[in-house]
Design a protein around this motif. Sequence first.
Motif, short mmCIF file in Angstrom:
data_model
loop_
_atom_site.label_atom_id
_atom_site.label_comp_id
_atom_site.label_asym_id
_atom_site.label_seq_id
_atom_site.Cartn_x
_atom_site.Cartn_y
_atom_site.Cartn_z
N LYS A 1 -15.80 -9.68 6.12
CA LYS A 1 -14.73 -9.79 5.12
C LYS A 1 -13.45 -9.11 5.59
N ILE B 1 -11.79 -11.63 7.77
CA ILE B 1 -11.19 -12.68 6.96
C ILE B 1 -9.87 -12.22 6.38
N ALA B 2 -9.85 -10.99 5.85
CA ALA B 2 -8.61 -10.45 5.28
C ALA B 2 -7.54 -10.29 6.33
N GLU B 3 -7.93 -10.03 7.56
CA GLU B 3 -6.96 -9.81 8.63
C GLU B 3 -6.36 -11.11 9.17
N CYS C 1 -6.43 -14.28 7.74
CA CYS C 1 -5.97 -15.29 6.79
C CYS C 1 -4.62 -14.93 6.20
N THR D 1 -2.07 -14.31 3.21
CA THR D 1 -2.33 -13.57 1.98
C THR D 1 -2.73 -14.48 0.82
N ARG E 1 -4.37 -17.18 0.97
CA ARG E 1 -5.62 -17.90 1.23
C ARG E 1 -6.83 -16.98 1.37
N VAL E 2 -6.64 -15.66 1.21
CA VAL E 2 -7.74 -14.72 1.42
C VAL E 2 -8.85 -14.95 0.39
N MET F 1 -12.67 -15.84 1.29
CA MET F 1 -13.79 -14.99 0.87
C MET F 1 -14.84 -15.81 0.11
#
Length: 140
Positions: A2, A5-7, A9, A11, A13-14, A18
């Motif tokens: 996760k 993913i946060a890094e 994607c 903002t 589309r996070v 997830m």
Amino acid sequence: GKATIAEICATDRVAFAMGLSSFQWSLGAIFGPIIGGLLANPTDKYPWLHEVVVGPFLERFPFLLPLAVPIILSTAVLAVTYVFLAEPSPSTAASQQPVKKAQKAQAEGTKPATVPSAPQVNPLRSLAVVTSVGLYALLS
């Protein structure tokens, strides 16, 4: 998972990414045992395998196929991740701090301190990380 993913994607589309991550784990929990069951005892379920070169080998080791497929897939994913996943960038605030100090010193007319560049080290490629991920992939 996760954090990556946060890094990587955008903002906006996070949340969607997830959700996809959770969805793919659910699909794995549903279809993994089904596929494993279809691959177990392959020579009993698929008699035509007796005619193939590996047929006697699969008859001697009936659970090799459901164990080998996840090992091969995990190894392939590990290799692709190692080669193509870029190192996460430092946070914007932390990376801009030395630049702001240099700009402030320049505006005040003082000699700015040299901004040390951080060494380009990829923590994903350290021996400890690669070994632990490799052992996890091998033993899972």
